[in-house]
Structure formats: C-alpha cells, structure tokens
Design a protein around this motif. Structure first.
Motif, PDB file in Angstrom:
ATOM      1  N   ASP A  23       0.829  -1.209   0.000  1.00 56.30           N
ATOM      2  CA  ASP A  23       0.000   0.000   0.000  1.00 56.30           C
ATOM      3  C   ASP A  23       0.854   1.246   0.000  1.00 56.30           C
ATOM      4  O   ASP A  23       0.616   2.190  -0.751  1.00 56.30           O
ATOM      5  N   THR A  24       1.877   1.246   0.859  1.00 58.17           N
ATOM      6  CA  THR A  24       2.763   2.402   0.920  1.00 58.17           C
ATOM      7  C   THR A  24       3.405   2.639  -0.436  1.00 58.17           C
ATOM      8  O   THR A  24       3.478   3.766  -0.924  1.00 58.17           O
ATOM      9  N   PHE A  25       3.872   1.529  -1.023  1.00 53.63           N
ATOM     10  CA  PHE A  25       4.554   1.651  -2.313  1.00 53.63           C
ATOM     11  C   PHE A  25       3.624   2.264  -3.352  1.00 53.63           C
ATOM     12  O   PHE A  25       4.009   3.157  -4.109  1.00 53.63           O
ATOM     13  N   LEU A  26       2.379   1.804  -3.360  1.00 46.74           N
ATOM     14  CA  LEU A  26       1.428   2.314  -4.344  1.00 46.74           C
ATOM     15  C   LEU A  26       1.090   3.775  -4.078  1.00 46.74           C
ATOM     16  O   LEU A  26       1.015   4.587  -4.993  1.00 46.74           O
ATOM     17  N   ASN A  27       0.896   4.099  -2.804  1.00 44.99           N
ATOM     18  CA  ASN A  27       0.486   5.461  -2.469  1.00 44.99           C
ATOM     19  C   ASN A  27       1.609   6.465  -2.658  1.00 44.99           C
ATOM     20  O   ASN A  27       1.386   7.608  -3.008  1.00 44.99           O
ATOM     21  N   ASP A  28       2.867   5.979  -2.381  1.00 43.63           N
ATOM     22  CA  ASP A  28       3.988   6.910  -2.459  1.00 43.63           C
ATOM     23  C   ASP A  28       4.544   7.073  -3.863  1.00 43.63           C
ATOM     24  O   ASP A  28       5.473   7.842  -4.071  1.00 43.63           O
ATOM     25  N   ALA A  29       4.013   6.313  -4.816  1.00 43.61           N
ATOM     26  CA  ALA A  29       4.533   6.429  -6.183  1.00 43.61           C
ATOM     27  C   ALA A  29       4.388   7.865  -6.651  1.00 43.61           C
ATOM     28  O   ALA A  29       3.282   8.408  -6.647  1.00 43.61           O
ATOM     29  N   PRO A  30       5.497   8.516  -7.038  1.00 47.08           N
ATOM     30  CA  PRO A  30       5.415   9.933  -7.394  1.00 47.08           C
ATOM     31  C   PRO A  30       4.602  10.125  -8.665  1.00 47.08           C
ATOM     32  O   PRO A  30       4.698   9.318  -9.596  1.00 47.08           O
ATOM     33  N   PRO A  31       3.783  11.150  -8.700  1.00 50.30           N
ATOM     34  CA  PRO A  31       3.031  11.429  -9.924  1.00 50.30           C
ATOM     35  C   PRO A  31       3.970  11.948 -11.009  1.00 50.30           C
ATOM     36  O   PRO A  31       5.031  12.496 -10.708  1.00 50.30           O
ATOM     37  N   ILE A  32       3.597  11.717 -12.241  1.00 49.12           N
ATOM     38  CA  ILE A  32       4.440  12.177 -13.338  1.00 49.12           C
ATOM     39  C   ILE A  32       3.537  12.773 -14.403  1.00 49.12           C
ATOM     40  O   ILE A  32       2.456  12.261 -14.685  1.00 49.12           O
ATOM     41  N   LYS A  33       3.978  13.893 -14.962  1.00 48.13           N
ATOM     42  CA  LYS A  33       3.145  14.615 -15.917  1.00 48.13           C
ATOM     43  C   LYS A  33       3.967  14.871 -17.169  1.00 48.13           C
ATOM     44  O   LYS A  33       5.134  15.229 -17.087  1.00 48.13           O
ATOM     45  N   SER A  34       3.359  14.635 -18.324  1.00 50.09           N
ATOM     46  CA  SER A  34       4.140  14.807 -19.544  1.00 50.09           C
ATOM     47  C   SER A  34       3.731  16.081 -20.258  1.00 50.09           C
ATOM     48  O   SER A  34       2.694  16.667 -19.963  1.00 50.09           O
ATOM     49  N   THR A  35       4.559  16.501 -21.227  1.00 51.98           N
ATOM     50  CA  THR A  35       4.268  17.724 -21.974  1.00 51.98           C
ATOM     51  C   THR A  35       2.957  17.616 -22.725  1.00 51.98           C
ATOM     52  O   THR A  35       2.318  18.604 -23.002  1.00 51.98           O
ATOM     53  N   GLY A  36       2.587  16.369 -23.060  1.00 48.84           N
ATOM     54  CA  GLY A  36       1.324  16.166 -23.769  1.00 48.84           C
ATOM     55  C   GLY A  36       0.135  16.183 -22.833  1.00 48.84           C
ATOM     56  O   GLY A  36      -0.983  15.924 -23.257  1.00 48.84           O
ATOM     57  N   GLY A  37       0.384  16.403 -21.529  1.00 47.72           N
ATOM     58  CA  GLY A  37      -0.696  16.474 -20.580  1.00 47.72           C
ATOM     59  C   GLY A  37      -1.111  15.121 -20.033  1.00 47.72           C
ATOM     60  O   GLY A  37      -2.144  14.999 -19.384  1.00 47.72           O
ATOM     61  N   PHE A  38      -0.321  14.081 -20.286  1.00 44.41           N
ATOM     62  CA  PHE A  38      -0.643  12.786 -19.698  1.00 44.41           C
ATOM     63  C   PHE A  38      -0.318  12.821 -18.220  1.00 44.41           C
ATOM     64  O   PHE A  38       0.726  13.332 -17.825  1.00 44.41           O
ATOM     65  N   VAL A  39      -1.167  12.191 -17.418  1.00 45.52           N
ATOM     66  CA  VAL A  39      -0.894  12.147 -15.986  1.00 45.52           C
ATOM     67  C   VAL A  39      -0.796  10.682 -15.570  1.00 45.52           C
ATOM     68  O   VAL A  39      -1.614   9.862 -15.964  1.00 45.52           O
ATOM     69  N   GLY A  40       0.213  10.377 -14.822  1.00 44.82           N
ATOM     70  CA  GLY A  40       0.375   8.988 -14.406  1.00 44.82           C
ATOM     71  C   GLY A  40       1.244   8.892 -13.171  1.00 44.82           C
ATOM     72  O   GLY A  40       1.514   9.893 -12.510  1.00 44.82           O
ATOM     73  N   SER A  41       1.681   7.665 -12.854  1.00 44.54           N
ATOM     74  CA  SER A  41       2.528   7.453 -11.683  1.00 44.54           C
ATOM     75  C   SER A  41       3.794   6.727 -12.108  1.00 44.54           C
ATOM     76  O   SER A  41       3.794   5.964 -13.070  1.00 44.54           O
ATOM     77  N   LEU A  42       4.836   6.984 -11.357  1.00 41.79           N
ATOM     78  CA  LEU A  42       6.107   6.320 -11.618  1.00 41.79           C
ATOM     79  C   LEU A  42       6.328   5.277 -10.531  1.00 41.79           C
ATOM     80  O   LEU A  42       6.377   5.605  -9.339  1.00 41.79           O
ATOM     81  N   TYR A  43       6.431   4.027 -10.937  1.00 42.89           N
ATOM     82  CA  TYR A  43       6.711   2.961  -9.977  1.00 42.89           C
ATOM     83  C   TYR A  43       8.186   2.594 -10.081  1.00 42.89           C
ATOM     84  O   TYR A  43       8.624   2.080 -11.111  1.00 42.89           O
ATOM     85  N   ASP A  44       8.898   2.921  -9.026  1.00 40.68           N
ATOM     86  CA  ASP A  44      10.349   2.716  -9.025  1.00 40.68           C
ATOM     87  C   ASP A  44      10.669   1.540  -8.116  1.00 40.68           C
ATOM     88  O   ASP A  44      10.611   1.655  -6.898  1.00 40.68           O
ATOM     89  N   PHE A  45      10.992   0.410  -8.704  1.00 41.67           N
ATOM     90  CA  PHE A  45      11.247  -0.801  -7.915  1.00 41.67           C
ATOM     91  C   PHE A  45      12.671  -0.879  -7.397  1.00 41.67           C
ATOM     92  O   PHE A  45      13.027  -1.830  -6.724  1.00 41.67           O
ATOM     93  N   THR A  46      13.514   0.109  -7.774  1.00 39.99           N
ATOM     94  CA  THR A  46      14.922   0.015  -7.361  1.00 39.99           C
ATOM     95  C   THR A  46      15.072   0.133  -5.858  1.00 39.99           C
ATOM     96  O   THR A  46      16.063  -0.302  -5.297  1.00 39.99           O
ATOM     97  N   GLY A  47      14.061   0.757  -5.224  1.00 41.82           N
ATOM     98  CA  GLY A  47      14.152   0.923  -3.783  1.00 41.82           C
ATOM     99  C   GLY A  47      13.792  -0.337  -3.008  1.00 41.82           C
ATOM    100  O   GLY A  47      14.001  -0.418  -1.810  1.00 41.82           O
ATOM    101  N   LEU A  48      13.229  -1.328  -3.718  1.00 34.92           N
ATOM    102  CA  LEU A  48      12.719  -2.507  -3.028  1.00 34.92           C
ATOM    103  C   LEU A  48      13.710  -3.653  -3.004  1.00 34.92           C
ATOM    104  O   LEU A  48      13.484  -4.670  -2.385  1.00 34.92           O
ATOM    105  N   THR A  49      14.804  -3.516  -3.754  1.00 37.39           N
ATOM    106  CA  THR A  49      15.709  -4.647  -3.870  1.00 37.39           C
ATOM    107  C   THR A  49      17.148  -4.199  -3.666  1.00 37.39           C
ATOM    108  O   THR A  49      17.518  -3.072  -3.997  1.00 37.39           O
ATOM    109  N   GLU A  50      17.921  -5.092  -3.097  1.00 37.55           N
ATOM    110  CA  GLU A  50      19.318  -4.787  -2.813  1.00 37.55           C
ATOM    111  C   GLU A  50      20.164  -4.946  -4.070  1.00 37.55           C
ATOM    112  O   GLU A  50      21.069  -4.188  -4.340  1.00 37.55           O
ATOM    113  N   GLN A  51      19.902  -6.008  -4.797  1.00 38.43           N
ATOM    114  CA  GLN A  51      20.666  -6.274  -6.015  1.00 38.43           C
ATOM    115  C   GLN A  51      19.793  -7.070  -6.967  1.00 38.43           C
ATOM    116  O   GLN A  51      18.634  -7.322  -6.697  1.00 38.43           O
TER     117      GLN A  51
END
Lengths: 644, 378, 207
Positions: free
Chosen positions: C136-164
C-alpha cells in the motif's frame, strides 16, 4: 619389409611371421574392410553412401552428413556407433522414421540418480530410450526442476543438476532432430473441407495438408484468397473462409518459435559465401523470397519416401539431385574442404588403429626385457612404425580438413603430444637407446591416445575457433611449441619411471643405467627448451592481442610452472642438491606440472570445491597424483639404497 | 687477484650468487604461482595479483608472512645478475647458457619497467564519434568541467580532476576557485532514490542515499559513490552526492559560473584523436561463436588524418601507445578499444629473442658435444 | 679481512635500497590534474530519425536527442538512447547504448487490470516479496508524473525494493480509453543510472 631379405637371420624372419605377422595381417584386412566405401548392408538394405555426402552446416562449419551424424550420436550416447548400426544409419532413421528410434537405448546418462528421479529403471550400460525418458521428464515435478536449474548459473549447479539439465537439453535437441520433416507431415491445423481441396486441386486422400503441400499449391491458394480479408474471418464463408484459415495457420505455425531453430541446416541460402544455411522448416519461411526452394523441399520429401519404401535407386537419385541443386544455389566454395577425405577419416578411424599397434608394440617391448631382446625390439620397431604411419595419416587428414595447424582444441593436443612422444621415442631408438625408446614410444603413444578418447565426446573435434584463437600463425608457433614442450616433459617423465625401475630391478649394469639417465636428461632439456620458448611465444601473442606480455592468468601460470620446475631441476642437479635418482623423481613430478598446465591449475581449484568433488577430470588428476606419489615414496628410497 | 675476483670471493656475494639461492627462489616462485592460481578460482584474478604477485609478502593463514612474487623476483634477479657476472664461465661452449641468463635478466628488467610505468585504459566510441581521452579500468576521479561546442556535434571540456578519492581528503583548486572535501566515499555502493529532505545533498538523478556494498572480486565491476563538499570563497558550502552509474552530470554554480561535475573513470589524454568509422562483428554462421571483430578508425593528429583497421591480434601502435580491439557495445554500433601505454614495450621482445636463442644454441651445443663423446667412446 | 668488512656495508646498502623501494610504493595524495577533452558524438541522423541541436549542458550525455513516434504517439528519445520501431504490442523499444538496457512503450486497453494488480504481477516477476502494508505504501507513495502532452500517471520505481539483481522502472499513464506503459527492466544499478533519462522520456510523451 624388403629390408629383411638382406641377410637377416632366417630364425628372425620365422619368429616375426610366426608370432606377429598374422595378427597384423588380419588387422590390416579388417581395416581395409571397414575403410572401403560401401560398408555393410544396413537394416533396410539401403546403402547410405550417397546420403553421407550431403553437406550440412553445424557448429559453424560445413561438414558431410556422415560427420554430422557421428557428432550428434557422440553427444547423445558417447559413442560413434549405435550397436551394430552406423551413426549415419541411426540419423537416417531418426529423421526419416522417428517412430523406429523412440525405444532404442542410446541416450547416455552417467549419473544413475537421474534415472531414479525420472522414474526409469537403472541401466547397467547407462543408456536409455527417448520414449521412457520423455515420459519421466514430462512429469510436473521434473519440469519444475528443469525450470529451476535453468535459473542457476552453470558453475553453481550440483553434479546431479548438471547431468539432469544436460540430459534434458539432449532430449530437446533430439526431439528437434526428429521433427526435421515437420514441413512435410500432415497437420491438423491444415485441415480443409473436401470441397475446398477439390477446388484448389489438392489430392490428400482424406488427410490434413502438410506445409509442403500448401506451398506446392501456393498459386491456387493465392487465387482463392479472399480479396476482402481486412474485415476478419467472421464475414467470410465457404471456400474463402477455409483458405483464409489455412493461410493464417500456416503463417502462425511458421512464425512459431519452436519451428525456427530446428536443426539439419542443409539448404544454403543467400550470398556467394553461403553464410546462411537453413533447415527445411526455416526454408518454408523463405520461400517467398526464393520460390526455387520448393524443389529442394520436394527432393527431401522424395528422399524420405524412397527411404521408407526401401528403393535404393530412387533414394540415391533424390540425394544426388538435392546435392546438385544446393551446390548450384550456393555457388563455388560450397562443399567442405575435402569431403572425401573427411568421409574416409571418419570411416577409417586411424587413431584407433594407431592405438592398437602401439599397444601391441608395448607388449613386445616389455617382452624384450625378458627374452629375445634383439628380435623383440626389431618387431617392436616395425609395430611402432605401423602405428606411427596411422597416427601421422590421421593428423595430416585433420590438418587438411580443417586447414589449420595440428593443435586447435584439447582433444587435438592429445593426438599431437602422443605423436611427438612417439617421435622422441623413435629418436632415442635411433640414438642407440633402443629399449628405452621403444618403451617410451609405444607406452606414451598408446596411453595418450587412450586418454584422447575421453575428450572427444564433447562433440565436433574439428570445430571452429573463437575469434581470438583464429590465427594460424600463432596456433602454428605458440600452441605447437608449447605442446611439444608438454610432450618433452611427459617423455622425460616416462623415461624417469624407466630409470627408477631399472635402478631398482635391473641388472647392475652401470653403462646401461647411464644411457637411460642421459636419455632422461636430454628429454628434460628438450622439454624445458620447448616449453620456455612456447611460454615466451605465448607472452608475445598476449602482448599482440591484449597489450600485456604477462598477466598471471591460470593458463600462463601453468606453462610457467613447467618452465620453473625444469629450470629448478637442472640447477638443483648442477649444485649437487639432487642426484640421478632425484632427477628421475623430479621428471615424474614434471608430469604433474604438465598435467596441471594442460588442464589448467584452476580446474583443481574448481574441482576441489565443486560438490563432492566429482568433476571427472579433476578426480582423474588427483588419482594420478596420489598413485604417482605412492610409487615414488616406495621406489625412490629403495632405489637410492640399491644405487649406493 | 683482480678486484672482481676478490669481490666474488666475499662470503655474502658467494652466498647470494650460489645455486642454492636460485633453487630456493625457483621453488618459492612455484609455490606462489600455484597458490596464486588456485586462489583465483575464488577471489578472481585481480585479488590474486595484488596478494601474491605484486606484493612483497603475504600472510598465510592470516599471520605467517611468506615472500610475495615481487620480493622473490628481486632476490632472484640480484642473485642472477651476480652469478652471470661473477660465476658463469665465459667461453664459447657456454654461449647459450650466457645468452639465456642475460635474456632472463632482461625479462626482470622488462617486468620492472612495465610494472612501474605502464598504463591500461580503454576507449569506447560509437560509429562516427571521436575522442582524445581514454578511461581507466579501476580508478575513478571527481571531474569538474565547463564545456563549449566546437561544432554541431563536438564539445570541448576543460576538466580539472582529482583522483585517489578517500574519506577525509581535501583539495584546493584554482579554477574554479574552490576547495573540494570528501565527506564520504565508498568504493562500491548502491544508490537509493527517496523523498528529499532539506539537508540531503544535491543530486541530478534524485538519489538521496548511498549504502556501502561488498567489493567485487574484479574491481572493474564496482560502482563507487560519495558525498562531497564544495566550498568557494564568498559562497555557501554545497553538498553534492555523486554516484558513478549516473548518466547525467550535476550542474553546479561556483562563483558566477556554471560547471558540470561527475564521478567518472579516470581519464588519460591520448597523443591523438581517434574516430570510429565503422565497426563490424562476425559470427561463425549458424552459431553464436564469434569469428571476428573489426573496427575501421581514423587517427587525427593535429590536422593530418589516416585510416587504420584494428582487429583481433592486429592492434594499432603509436609511440608508446597500443590500441587493441577489445569489445563492443551491446547494440553493436560501438567499439571498445583497450589502450596500453608502455614505454618498455620492446623489452620483452628483446628478452624473448635472447632467451629463446640462448636455449636453442645451448641445446645444439649439448647435442654436438654428446655426439662427439659417443664418437670418442665408440 | 675484506669479507667481514665488506658484507655489513653491503647489507646496509641493500637495506637502504629496499627501504627506498618500499617508500616509493606507498601511496600519496594525488595532485589535481587538468586536461582538455574533446569528444565528438556520432551524427544523430546516422543512428535514428531527425536530430535537434544539442541543448546547453546536454552534450555531457554524449549525444543530442531526437524525436520519435509510434502510431499517433510522439516522444523525445533521450540522448544516448536509440529507438527501434514498433513490434507486436510495443509502440517502440528504446535501447540505452551504454548499458544495453531496453525501455519499451506499450499501450493496452483502459484500466489494463489497474495499478495494484500490475504492481503485484511485476513484483512476482522480480521475485520480490512485499507485505500488504508495504505494498500500500509503495502504491500510495509512487510519485506522480506529468508529460508535456498532458498525460498524468505514476512512476513505480522498484529500485528501492531490492538490494541487487533485477529491478524495474514503470510509468503508467491513464489515457482516454487506454493505458500507456513505459517500462524498463534491468539490473538495479543500471536503472538507477538511467532513471534521469527514463523520466525525461516519460515527460516528453505527447500525441
């Protein structure tokens, strides 16, 4: 043999013929029988003489189909024959009539635990049938196991996992081989109504179509293909719908990934160099670009038909036409370098015969120590010469076929090292150490050729070389020199054994012992010089291709150890730190160094902590080391006491 | 008695040039080579080189000091030099032995020069691209630069770089006028993005935290990172976080000017500029076994250019530099060259030919002598 | 005697020599170095579509950017990446020349299973176990991302969840009647380095 006519004693002549000539003649006859083209009738009464000459691309090189069959069978079963059947006959059955090989036991599994795991009864000959294994492997838990192993790095796998996975891969590639004729087999995806077939003018006798049949009638199918196909299948009916379905299925089946990497790449395609070769299945994909390929596919189908119905003439004609067409398509440079030579090399198996004569020579040389010294040595000389002739012919054929210097892979090093050892033995005989020379030549020749067989099961012994090794100049200089160095040190070690045994058991004949010592010394010097020069040349090659003369990597270190050890022995002998017996023991340790350098010292490291230490070569090495150490621990002190 | 002879009679000189020293040195080298090779199975080539071959001594089992290859080779070469001058008999029948010993001595000289003055680095170029610098394999540096375009596709960077990064080190730079302090530095670490806090150091990619990791057996694979403090007179101190895997440099205001900053592999200037015209990779047909890698490059020195083809076993040599075809980029549009600068690169060749010739001459001499002896006995 | 007087002196000399050699081997702090680096990027036209002039500061990432398009979607290919055309469901596959990492742009139907289901699937793919609360935290904390074309979405960054090992960067945009995925799967450390370019790609999306 004309030399014998000139004044050799009658007794010698009779002795020679009496004891050795008959087996020799018999063996010669045997060799000629097997080497003569047109070998024994196969099960179906079909001769595969013409079939053997089809050119196929495998492991990156073009080879006659006969070699291809042997390599594949060797990979699967560790042998070049399947029972009484030749590899080629086995291959023909596997591709033309897969049903007939399903229960043949030719898949080799060394680890009986695999048999237990897949629920197959253990077999004393370690060979299993495809059908039983396939049933075992398709059980859910075994498939999961395969998946799991595939995810593990090869180095981390346990011996069981390695063998389990190797067998699985073998089965997959063999099942691919059995699917060679997928393009010509009727398939239920290509079913169509009677009416459609009649309209298209295709006669199937109630069976579904095959990909080949569809391609044969591609024009008719094209003309009935719905013009308005964009809107999808639902709007079509009758023949149009059938044809649309057929084409769609053909297209998707051709795209299917399993179909793309089927083996048996016998159809050259593309440019002058014929860089691209296709399997028949891949050819069905390229037919749009080159409609002529249909002829090759038809000929392949004709081949199968003739094979199944046992018609020799038709079969040979189809094979010959196929070869003619493919060579026309590919243009010059199509065939292998010396196809006939390669076929002869395959059939004649020169190293087997060399091995046989060396073994005989060794027995005779041993006998010479006990009685009839001169006669026995004379016989041994002739036997060694015959063995050497086979050996040399084999080496030369390999060089001609590959267009390379004699040593290109681990297997070839054995052939070459044994050859040099035999030459060194012959040189010793020439220089007056006849007994030692004969023993060295025959023993080293035989033992090393025996070992070479262990390294031939990996597959193609004449395979292509990776880019960095692809330099005939360096292969001919560095690799050959260092290998001669190995041979010199091995020869010194063998003579070292002889010296110790002579010192221990021989008559108290100082001059004779001195002679053996000199032979040993000479061999060691020979070994030192060639390994040093070879090592240095290796450094220069490394400098030329990587920019550093020396980098302490395992292969370099191995060679360096030989040089260091030989240098150490000479200096220790010079300073009086060791005496003759010590030097002899040193040459035996020299063999250790050669073995380490040859297989890579690091293999010992890998072997030592790979689970349970079962990596075959490493075990072999260790057993050898232990045996030799025990030998030296017992004989050297006794010999020293006796010498003193 | 000449001075040389009396010198040769000294106890120490006699001891050091004795054959026993040779035998002991050879035996030590064998042990080191054997051990060092087995060690590579677990710890890799680099660690083994450092521990056994480039070291004066190493500790066996953690506390027993044993001589490293470097020490043994020094003792060996001194002993060998002494023996060659003082003990070997200078006569014709010994010429092979003499040459061999001189050859081995020149190997030691070559090793010394190569060890202390050669430099290994690499250049990666894409087709159409060019560069006048190469990058080190293992060493990293903190680079600060300003750049300007020379033409549409060429940039010039005036770089000031500090290498040998270590926690607590500090450098004073004149242009840009600032000091650089290393606050934390990890030879290998992992980076994490995260919510930015007010006191977090600046980073271009949004990395907020570095965690130290165990180093790889081959240091080439390590990805270092660190936090640095930049202090310019009259400005606020700036804390920046740099992670070596970042692809975009950090922009930084120092004084009134804008600079770029990145943690990069240490760069070396080449004597010329190298441009990749074409890279070609071939495999044996029907397999993945590589058959050849070949690069066509243009060498530009001042304004003169020439084309060179570099491929396996056929490097480009220029002054003390040698360029080898070493690898290629994953998309096969770029080529990677290994660059070696070695002022003593001819020495091994001289040593090799002397040694080989000496060995062969001696073998022939031995053979002739033994034939003569046999003839006399017969 | 010469022998007794000679050897201590020699020994001393040897000691001094050894000491000097040892001292030379010790590390010192290196001085700052200055050099001029001249680097030319390959002409962008040779590698992909039309090129635009390099922006100030972007030259440091070696190659100018270029624009790409798949179907009716447009984007700026980040410098150092190359764009391959559409194949199958993919509108485009972009490859980072340095690391070889691949980035794909895929368009699926609306919703496409929702963010939560997708994230769970990706976690499974990466073999990452995440507790319900953390998810839940991961989903809620996903930073919003906005494009020049006006698309709105979320960025899911899995690099924080794994060591290697492997990780993922996924941007998920909800468009009218479709979901757009921009996805990169590769070794964690590689992704951390490519993140800037990844976000710049996402931010450049437009019709």
């Amino acid at each position: 043999m004309s030399r014998m006519g000139h004044g050799k004693p009658r007794a010698l002549r009779r002795g020679l013929f009496g004891s050795f000539a008959w087996p020799a003649v018999a063996c010669c006859a045997l060799f000629v029988a097997t080497a003569t083209p047109g070998h024994g009738a196969e099960e179906r009464g079909l001769s595969l003489k013409e079939f053997a000459r089809i050119t196929v691309l495998a492991n990156g090189r073009k080879m006659p189909l006969d070699s291809y069959a042997r390599i594949n069978l060797l990979q699967l079963s560790g042998r070049q024959r399947h029972g009484k059947e030749s590899a080629l006959a086995w291959l023909a059955r596997a591709i033309f009539d897969p049903e007939s090989v399903l229960d043949d036991r030719f898949i080799r599994i060394d680890n009986p635990e695999i048999a237990d795991a897949v629920g197959v009864e253990r077999d004393d000959h370690r060979r299993y049938g495809f059908r039983e294994l396939a049933q075992g492997y398709s059980q859910e838990n075994n498939l999961v196991m395969v998946q799991r192993i595939a995810g593990i790095d090869d180095k981390e796998r346990t011996p069981f996992e390695k063998e389990f996975f190797r067998t699985y891969n073998n089965m997959v590639s063999f099942s691919h081989m059995m699917s060679t004729y997928l393009f010509a087999d009727p398939h239920r995806d290509f079913a169509a109504s009677e009416e459609t077939l009649a309209t298209l003018g295709i006669e199937t006798g109630g069976n579904p179509l095959s990909a080949l049949q569809m391609l044969r009638h591609i024009d008719a199918i094209r003309s009935h293909f719905p013009a308005d196909h964009q809107s999808g299948m639902d709007n079509l009916a009758g023949i149009e719908r059938d044809v649309f379905q057929l084409v769609a299925n053909l297209y998707s089946r051709r795209q299917a990934s399993h179909g793309q990497n089927l083996p048996f790449e016998v159809i050259p395609y593309g440019n002058e160099e014929a860089a691209d070769w296709m399997s028949p299945w891949q050819a069905t994909l390229h037919i749009g670009g080159d409609p002529g390929i249909i002829d090759e596919l038809n000929l392949l189908e004709a081949m199968r038909h003739a094979y199944r119905s046992g018609r020799q003439l038709e079969f040979d004609r189809a094979v010959r036409d196929f070869r003619k067409r493919t060579s026309l398509r590919a243009g010059p440079g199509f065939e292998t370098r010396y196809p006939s030579l390669e076929l002869l090399y395959n059939r004649a198996n020169p190293f087997l015969y060399a091995k046989f004569w060396y073994a005989l020579a060794f027995l005779v040389s041993l006998a010479s120590l006990a009685f009839w010294e001169r006669r026995c040595l004379f016989a041994a000389t002739i036997l060694i010469a015959v063995g050497l002739a086979f050996h040399t012919t084999g080496l030369l054929s390999r060089m001609l076929i590959m267009g390379r210097p004699p040593v290109t892979n681990l297997y070839a090093t054995f052939l070459f090292v044994s050859w040099i050892c035999v030459l060194l033995g012959v040189a010793l005989m020439r220089f007056g150490r006849r007994s030692v020379g004969a023993l060295l030549a025959s023993l080293a020749g035989f033992a090393l050729l025996m070992l070479s067989g262990k390294f031939a099961t990996e597959g193609d012994t004449m395979g292509v070389l990776v880019a960095v090794l692809d330099s005939n100049f360096w292969l001919a200089t560095h690799v050959v020199t260092i290998t001669i160095g190995y041979a010199g040190c091995c020869a010194a070690g063998v003579v070292g054994h002889i010296y110790i045994l002579q010192a221990l058991f021989g008559k108290k004949d100082r001059a004779r012992l001195r002679g053996t010592y000199q032979a040993m010394f000479g061999m060691l010097a020979f070994g030192l010089i060639f390994s040093a020069v070879g090592t240095i040349l290796g450094g220069i090659w490394a400098d030329q291709s990587w920019g550093r003369f020396w980098g302490w990597d395992p292969k370099e270190n191995g060679a360096l150890m030989i040089v260091l050890w030989c240098a150490l022995l000479f200096h220790a002998r010079l300073s009086g730190m060791v005496r003759e017996i010590g030097l002899a023991a040193g040459t035996i340790i020299g063999i250790f160094m050669v073995v380490l350098a040859w297989f890579g010292i690091n293999l010992l490291g890998v072997g030592l902590h790979s689970y349970g230490f079962t990596s075959g070569t490493a075990v072999g090495m260790l057993v050898f080391f232990v045996a030799e150490t025990i030998f030296m621990a017992i004989t050297v002190p006794l010999a020293r006491r006796r010498m003193a | 008695m000449s001075r040389l002879e009396s010198f040769a009679k000294l106890k120490l000189v006699r001891a050091i040039t004795s054959l026993r020293v040779t035998v002991v040195c050879l035996a030590c080298l064998m042990v080191i080579v054997f051990w060092g090779t087995i060690y590579q199975t677990d710890y890799g080539l680099y660690a083994s080189q450092q521990r056994f071959f480039y070291s004066w001594y190493f500790l066996a089992g953690g506390f027993i000091p044993l001589p490293g290859a470097r020490l043994v080779m020094w003792v060996f070469s001194i002993s060998l030099l002494g023996a060659t001058i003082l003990k070997l008999k200078y006569r014709w029948s010994n010429i092979g032995i003499l040459m061999t010993h001189v050859g081995v001595l020149s190997f030691f000289l070559a090793a010394f020069i190569t060890f202390h003055s050669s430099q290994h680095s690499s250049v990666r170029l894409f087709e159409g691209g060019h560069a006048n610098v190469s990058s080190d394999y293992n060493e990293w540096e903190l680079s600060i630069w300003q750049e300007h375009s020379l033409d549409a596709s060429t940039v010039q960077r005036d770089v000031v770089a500090v290498a040998g990064l270590k926690e607590g080190r500090s450098w004073r730079l004149s242009d840009p006028n600032c000091t650089v302090d290393v606050e934390t530095y990890y030879d290998h670490c992992r980076a994490d993005m995260g919510p930015r806090s007010a006191d977090a150091p600046r980073n271009a990619a949004g990395i907020t935290r570095l965690t130290k990791q165990k180093r790889h057996t081959s240091p080439e694979e390590d990805v270092p990172g660190g936090i640095f403090r930049i202090l310019s007179p009259g400005g606020d101190p700036q804390r920046v976080l740099l992670y070596a895997a970042e692809q975009v440099p950090l922009t930084l205001e120092i004084g009134d000017e804008t600079y770029f900053m990145a943690l990069r592999r240490k760069r070396y200037e080449l004597p010329f500029s190298l441009k990749l015209l074409d890279f070609e990779r071939k495999v044996h047909s029907g397999t993945a076994i590589p058959k050849s890698f070949k690069s066509r490059v243009e060498v530009r020195h001042a304004d003169a250019t020439r084309e060179v083809v570099i491929w396996m076993n056929h490097p480009l040599r220029y002054a003390d530099f040698t360029f080898f075809q070493s690898s290629f980029t994953p998309d096969e549009q770029g080529s990677i060259f290994a660059v070696v600068e070695n002022p003593g690169r001819w020495l091994p060749y001289i040593a090799s030919s002397t040694t080989c010739l000496g060995l062969i001459v001696h073998f022939v001499v031995m053979l002739v002598q033994s034939r003569r002896r046999q003839a006399r006995m017969a | 005697m010469t022998a007794s007087s000679g050897s201590p002196a020699l020994t001393r000399r040897l000691c001094v020599a050894t000491f000097c050699l040892l001292a030379a081997g010790c590390s010192r702090q290196e001085e700052p170095r200055r050099y001029t680096e001249i680097e030319g990027s390959p002409p962008a036209a040779a590698r992909e579509g039309s090129a635009v002039a390099p922006r100030q500061g972007s030259a440091a990432v070696q190659r100018p950017e270029s624009s790409g398009q798949g179907g009716d979607l447009h984007w700026q290919t980040p410098a150092g990446w190359t764009s391959r055309g559409a194949s199958g469901m993919r509108l485009a596959t972009l490859t980072a020349a340095d690391s070889g990492a691949e980035c794909t742009i895929v368009r699926l139907g609306a919703g496409a299973g929702g963010a939560r289901a997708n994230v769970i699937r990706w976690l499974g793919q990466l073999k990452i176990d995440l507790a319900e609360a953390d998810l839940d935290t991961f989903l809620n904390d996903a930073p919003p991302i906005k494009s020049t074309g006006g698309f709105v979405g979320s960025l899911y960054d899995f690099t924080g969840l794994t060591e290697q090992g492997d990780a993922m960067l996924v941007a998920m945009f909800e468009l009218e009647g479709a979901t757009l995925f921009v996805k990169m799967l590769n070794a964690r450390d590689v992704l951390v380095g490519e993140r800037t370019r990844f976000t710049s790609l996402c931010e450049s999306l437009r019709f």
